[in-house]
Structure formats: C-alpha cells, structure tokens
Design a protein around this motif. Sequence first.
Motif, PDB file in Angstrom:
ATOM      1  N   CYS A  61      -2.105  -0.966   9.959  1.00 49.77           N
ATOM      2  CA  CYS A  61      -1.589   0.068   8.942  1.00 49.77           C
ATOM      3  C   CYS A  61      -2.065   1.541   9.255  1.00 49.77           C
ATOM      4  O   CYS A  61      -2.855   1.758   9.676  1.00 49.77           O
ATOM      5  CB  CYS A  61      -2.406  -0.241   7.656  1.00 49.77           C
ATOM      6  N   GLN A  62      -0.918   2.405   8.774  1.00 51.36           N
ATOM      7  CA  GLN A  62      -0.996   3.713   9.200  1.00 51.36           C
ATOM      8  C   GLN A  62      -2.279   4.393   8.789  1.00 51.36           C
ATOM      9  O   GLN A  62      -2.536   4.440   7.430  1.00 51.36           O
ATOM     10  CB  GLN A  62       0.254   4.520   8.862  1.00 51.36           C
ATOM     11  N   LYS A  63      -3.136   5.139   9.178  1.00 48.90           N
ATOM     12  CA  LYS A  63      -4.509   5.603   8.976  1.00 48.90           C
ATOM     13  C   LYS A  63      -4.275   6.413   7.883  1.00 48.90           C
ATOM     14  O   LYS A  63      -5.206   6.554   6.921  1.00 48.90           O
ATOM     15  CB  LYS A  63      -5.140   5.965  10.319  1.00 48.90           C
ATOM     16  N   THR A  64      -3.340   7.395   7.802  1.00 44.47           N
ATOM     17  CA  THR A  64      -3.348   8.554   6.824  1.00 44.47           C
ATOM     18  C   THR A  64      -2.975   7.548   5.513  1.00 44.47           C
ATOM     19  O   THR A  64      -3.700   8.244   4.271  1.00 44.47           O
ATOM     20  CB  THR A  64      -2.295   9.586   7.228  1.00 44.47           C
ATOM     21  N   ALA A  65      -2.046   6.896   5.400  1.00 48.88           N
ATOM     22  CA  ALA A  65      -1.880   6.331   4.270  1.00 48.88           C
ATOM     23  C   ALA A  65      -2.788   5.383   3.728  1.00 48.88           C
ATOM     24  O   ALA A  65      -3.336   5.423   2.374  1.00 48.88           O
ATOM     25  CB  ALA A  65      -0.252   5.395   4.386  1.00 48.88           C
ATOM     26  N   TYR A  66      -3.469   4.502   4.527  1.00 52.08           N
ATOM     27  CA  TYR A  66      -4.521   3.799   3.949  1.00 52.08           C
ATOM     28  C   TYR A  66      -5.794   4.397   3.481  1.00 52.08           C
ATOM     29  O   TYR A  66      -6.253   4.392   2.455  1.00 52.08           O
ATOM     30  CB  TYR A  66      -4.780   2.736   5.257  1.00 52.08           C
ATOM     31  N   MET A  67      -6.245   5.569   4.393  1.00 51.57           N
ATOM     32  CA  MET A  67      -7.330   6.469   4.245  1.00 51.57           C
ATOM     33  C   MET A  67      -6.966   6.976   2.637  1.00 51.57           C
ATOM     34  O   MET A  67      -8.055   7.336   2.128  1.00 51.57           O
ATOM     35  CB  MET A  67      -7.579   7.307   5.155  1.00 51.57           C
ATOM     36  N   TYR A  68      -5.700   7.558   2.653  1.00 49.71           N
ATOM     37  CA  TYR A  68      -5.561   8.483   1.339  1.00 49.71           C
ATOM     38  C   TYR A  68      -5.583   7.532   0.108  1.00 49.71           C
ATOM     39  O   TYR A  68      -6.213   8.082  -0.891  1.00 49.71           O
ATOM     40  CB  TYR A  68      -4.086   9.067   1.470  1.00 49.71           C
ATOM     41  N   ALA A  69      -5.100   6.348   0.248  1.00 51.75           N
ATOM     42  CA  ALA A  69      -5.190   5.534  -0.928  1.00 51.75           C
ATOM     43  C   ALA A  69      -6.618   4.989  -1.098  1.00 51.75           C
ATOM     44  O   ALA A  69      -7.177   5.241  -2.506  1.00 51.75           O
ATOM     45  CB  ALA A  69      -4.187   4.143  -0.598  1.00 51.75           C
ATOM     46  N   PHE A  70      -7.304   4.929  -0.120  1.00 45.79           N
ATOM     47  CA  PHE A  70      -8.814   4.387  -0.286  1.00 45.79           C
ATOM     48  C   PHE A  70      -9.607   5.357  -0.929  1.00 45.79           C
ATOM     49  O   PHE A  70     -10.279   5.350  -1.834  1.00 45.79           O
ATOM     50  CB  PHE A  70      -9.208   3.881   1.261  1.00 45.79           C
ATOM     51  N   ILE A  71      -9.461   6.718  -0.363  1.00 45.72           N
ATOM     52  CA  ILE A  71     -10.182   7.771  -0.893  1.00 45.72           C
ATOM     53  C   ILE A  71      -9.824   8.187  -2.353  1.00 45.72           C
ATOM     54  O   ILE A  71     -10.656   8.410  -3.038  1.00 45.72           O
ATOM     55  CB  ILE A  71     -10.193   8.891  -0.032  1.00 45.72           C
ATOM     56  N   TYR A  72      -8.667   8.128  -2.354  1.00 51.83           N
ATOM     57  CA  TYR A  72      -8.085   8.435  -3.897  1.00 51.83           C
ATOM     58  C   TYR A  72      -8.867   7.356  -5.073  1.00 51.83           C
ATOM     59  O   TYR A  72      -9.363   7.709  -6.016  1.00 51.83           O
ATOM     60  CB  TYR A  72      -6.403   8.214  -4.023  1.00 51.83           C
ATOM     61  N   GLY A  75      -3.254  -1.312  -6.985  1.00 49.01           N
ATOM     62  CA  GLY A  75      -3.511  -0.516  -5.685  1.00 49.01           C
ATOM     63  C   GLY A  75      -4.859  -0.675  -5.323  1.00 49.01           C
ATOM     64  O   GLY A  75      -5.068  -0.894  -4.088  1.00 49.01           O
ATOM     65  N   THR A  76      -5.588  -0.838  -6.275  1.00 50.81           N
ATOM     66  CA  THR A  76      -7.180  -1.027  -5.930  1.00 50.81           C
ATOM     67  C   THR A  76      -7.291  -2.535  -5.463  1.00 50.81           C
ATOM     68  O   THR A  76      -8.136  -2.691  -4.459  1.00 50.81           O
ATOM     69  CB  THR A  76      -8.083  -1.221  -7.173  1.00 50.81           C
ATOM     70  N   TYR A  77      -6.537  -3.641  -5.786  1.00 52.86           N
ATOM     71  CA  TYR A  77      -6.863  -4.792  -5.330  1.00 52.86           C
ATOM     72  C   TYR A  77      -6.208  -4.937  -3.982  1.00 52.86           C
ATOM     73  O   TYR A  77      -6.807  -5.452  -3.063  1.00 52.86           O
ATOM     74  CB  TYR A  77      -6.013  -5.792  -6.036  1.00 52.86           C
ATOM     75  N   TRP A  78      -4.907  -4.088  -3.787  1.00 53.82           N
ATOM     76  CA  TRP A  78      -4.233  -4.138  -2.269  1.00 53.82           C
ATOM     77  C   TRP A  78      -5.060  -3.577  -1.427  1.00 53.82           C
ATOM     78  O   TRP A  78      -5.146  -4.099  -0.169  1.00 53.82           O
ATOM     79  CB  TRP A  78      -2.815  -3.690  -2.523  1.00 53.82           C
ATOM     80  N   VAL A  79      -5.763  -2.340  -1.693  1.00 50.98           N
ATOM     81  CA  VAL A  79      -6.382  -1.517  -0.571  1.00 50.98           C
ATOM     82  C   VAL A  79      -7.708  -2.076  -0.192  1.00 50.98           C
ATOM     83  O   VAL A  79      -7.897  -2.240   0.912  1.00 50.98           O
ATOM     84  CB  VAL A  79      -6.713  -0.267  -1.343  1.00 50.98           C
ATOM     85  N   ILE A 105       0.848  -1.388   0.008  1.00 48.50           N
ATOM     86  CA  ILE A 105      -0.200   0.089  -0.166  1.00 48.50           C
ATOM     87  C   ILE A 105       0.907   1.192   0.043  1.00 48.50           C
ATOM     88  O   ILE A 105       0.659   2.156  -0.697  1.00 48.50           O
ATOM     89  CB  ILE A 105      -1.101   0.042   1.127  1.00 48.50           C
ATOM     90  N   PRO A 106       1.817   1.252   0.823  1.00 49.84           N
ATOM     91  CA  PRO A 106       2.909   2.504   0.671  1.00 49.84           C
ATOM     92  C   PRO A 106       3.669   2.482  -0.681  1.00 49.84           C
ATOM     93  O   PRO A 106       3.712   3.669  -1.322  1.00 49.84           O
ATOM     94  CB  PRO A 106       3.798   2.280   1.892  1.00 49.84           C
ATOM     95  N   LEU A 107       3.926   1.273  -1.040  1.00 48.79           N
ATOM     96  CA  LEU A 107       4.498   1.504  -2.360  1.00 48.79           C
ATOM     97  C   LEU A 107       3.605   1.730  -3.529  1.00 48.79           C
ATOM     98  O   LEU A 107       3.966   2.763  -4.380  1.00 48.79           O
ATOM     99  CB  LEU A 107       4.853  -0.092  -2.804  1.00 48.79           C
ATOM    100  N   PHE A 108       2.240   1.567  -3.535  1.00 50.58           N
ATOM    101  CA  PHE A 108       1.253   1.836  -4.237  1.00 50.58           C
ATOM    102  C   PHE A 108       1.379   3.613  -4.250  1.00 50.58           C
ATOM    103  O   PHE A 108       1.248   4.281  -5.333  1.00 50.58           O
ATOM    104  CB  PHE A 108      -0.030   1.398  -3.858  1.00 50.58           C
ATOM    105  N   LEU A 109       1.352   4.133  -3.227  1.00 51.85           N
ATOM    106  CA  LEU A 109       1.225   5.873  -2.783  1.00 51.85           C
ATOM    107  C   LEU A 109       2.390   6.113  -3.512  1.00 51.85           C
ATOM    108  O   LEU A 109       2.608   7.168  -4.114  1.00 51.85           O
ATOM    109  CB  LEU A 109       1.180   5.965  -1.663  1.00 51.85           C
ATOM    110  N   CYS A 110       3.654   5.612  -3.307  1.00 53.63           N
ATOM    111  CA  CYS A 110       4.845   6.148  -3.695  1.00 53.63           C
ATOM    112  C   CYS A 110       5.117   6.105  -5.213  1.00 53.63           C
ATOM    113  O   CYS A 110       5.547   7.248  -5.919  1.00 53.63           O
ATOM    114  CB  CYS A 110       6.038   5.510  -3.010  1.00 53.63           C
TER     115      CYS A 110
END
Length: 208
Positions: free
Chosen positions: A139-150, A118-122, A70-75
């Motif tokens: 999982c860190q809340k900011t990272a997960y929620m940012y990915a989920f909302i995006y 990323g859609t699959y991972w999140v 998930i962090p890799l997806f964001l990066c």
Amino acid sequence: MADSGTAQEAQAMTESREKKPIPTQDAIRKLKAKLLPGFKYTLLFSLIIYLAMLIIGILAVKKCPVNENIPLFLCIIGFVGLASKLVTYLRDRIIPYFKIKYVESALYTTELVFFILGTYWVYKEYKPSFDPADGARYCQKTAYMYAFIYITAFFVVTLGVILLFVCLCCCAMCGVACLNSLIDDKADANESQVPYVDEEAKETVGQK
C-alpha cells in the motif's frame, strides 16, 4: 390634541426601545467578533487537511492492493469534509434560499459512516508493506500513513476531551462538597455559640 401628542410620544418611545440593542444580543455579537478570527483559522486548517486527504486519496487509487478501500476512504472523507465545512461556513448566506440543515445532516452522516468503515479498513491491514515488490501486501506509504494518523489523532483528541470533561466534573463535585462542608461547619459553630438553657430549672424558677 393632547391625546394625539401622547400617542406620538408613546410611539417614539416604542421605536427608541426597538432600536436600542438588547444587552444579550450585544454580548453575543461581541463574543462572535472575538471568536471569529479563531474560527476562520480553524476552518482554514480543516480545509487544508481535507484537501490534502482528497488529493492523496486520488493519487493513491489502484496503488493499495492490500485494501483498495483505503484510497476510497481518503477520497470520500476528503470531499465530504471539504463540502461540510464550506456549507457550515456559508450557512447564513445559503439558508434563505436552500434547506441547508438537511444537506449538513446528510454530509455529516456520510462522514461518520465512512469514518467507521475507514477505521476498520485501516486498522485491519496494519501494518502493510510499503514496497511495491510485495504485491498484494503493498500500500502506498503516504496514503496509508495519512489515513492511519488521521484516525488515530481523532481518537486521541476525543479521548482527551472526554478525560478533560470528567476531570472538570470531578473538580466541580469536589468544590460543591467542600462548600457544603464549610456551610455545615459554620452552622455547627453558630449552634455551639447559643447559650444552653435548662428548661426544668426555668420552670422551677417560674413556679417559685
């Protein structure tokens, strides 16, 4: 002398035509001038989103045991998104020196592939724990929620655009059907106004 004068006049007329802007090009320039401010604001908004995504992803590395991807997806999405938007914005300046289309294609392909992953991972890990004490489920809340909302916002916007397009197509089809109906009604009304002529009676009168 007359021939040379005629040739000079023809050349002058040709040059004046070449210098005169084509109406279509002039309209395109005006449209670009009107849309440019909106394009710049949209680009700035996109850059902010991708920059924030990149920073959050970097800070969340090793802080999402539930799925380290998930962090890799964001990066990756953050970096590729920044690069693709900057390349697109600077296309006119870079293209004379570099084959920018291949770079754009590679960036957008990479973004699409990692967006699907990323859609699959999140969504697969929904909903993780945001408490570090939970260990493997954390999982860190900011990272997960940012990915989920995006990801969710992307699907919502895409669905909205599709629905809008379908509605516009339906409205256009209804408009065409109504127009055809009006044309048919008008044609029928015109035919009904034509006086009826009895051909047999006309022939009988002619024989007499």
